[in-house]
Enzyme design. Sequence first.
Site, PDB file in Angstrom:
ATOM      1  CB  CYS A 121      -0.921  -0.020   1.215  1.00  0.00           C
ATOM      2  SG  CYS A 121      -2.152   1.305   1.256  1.00  0.00           S
ATOM      3  CB  CYS A 122       3.882   2.205   1.999  1.00  0.00           C
ATOM      4  SG  CYS A 122       3.272   2.364   3.696  1.00  0.00           S
ATOM      5  CB  CYS A 203      -2.147   7.029   5.587  1.00  0.00           C
ATOM      6  SG  CYS A 203      -1.309   7.379   4.026  1.00  0.00           S
ATOM      7  CB  CYS A 206      -0.992   3.910   8.919  1.00  0.00           C
ATOM      8  SG  CYS A 206      -1.501   2.742   7.632  1.00  0.00           S
ATOM      9  CB  CYS A 231       6.324   4.244   4.499  1.00  0.00           C
ATOM     10  SG  CYS A 231       7.189   5.765   4.096  1.00  0.00           S
TER      11      CYS A 231
END
Length: 249
Positions: A121-122, A203, A206, A231
């Site tokens: 995702c990162c 985010c 997170c 990340c």
Amino acid sequence: MSAIALYARASEGFEARVAQAVERLRDAAVEHAGRIVQATSLGAEDMVITDLIARHALPIAIGTLETGKLHAETSALIDRIEQHYGLAVEVYRPKNEAVIEFVRTNGEEAMYRSLALRKGCCGIRKLEPLSRMLAERGAWITGLRREQSDARGEVPFRDHDDAGRLKLNALADWSWADVWHYIERHQVPYNPLHDQFMPSIGCAPCTRAIAVGEPFRAGRWWWEDETAKECGLHVHQEAAVVSAIGAPQ
């Protein structure tokens, strides 16, 4: 209680650290004229750097990553910077088709299921857009500080990324008290989430508030082991590979 009231403290050597940070920024701007960008996360440290750039009229571009998962309070800082300083902010977003495919395959909360999925995702939301921000640049500026975590305890003022670009950590020797003392003194705009005990803000899925006594970055990816809490933006490629597949046996 506001973050300013909680954290801002004058400390010995503060004026010298400010002057040295300005000198580092100015030297890098000359060295990489027209090819340098501040990659701001819109956190307190980065807002200080943006203020230094604006206050000293330094020819440094300002860019940020709008991941599609930021808190509304974080996204709002983009307009606040432009209005407060009269500076344009370059905004880099993830590729829509990549986000759609990742979510379709793994779900909206994939980051909680495994380290690999969180880093995936990162990669889509942060690393790929960053690569576009830096594509034509010879240098970039971050708000990394040695005090932020054990992993960042030896952050140098000047480093180089895997592409050989200068990576300037202009505030590497600043304390958290320094950051907020500067913000208070110069009335720097900042994310109101800092007033809610979020010293490190990423985010929304997170990031959480931290409790008294918890480490600075405890609210980031709090469900993961402390050694995994990056990340990839500030990890050299070899370290990133080891982190993803595990240390050699």
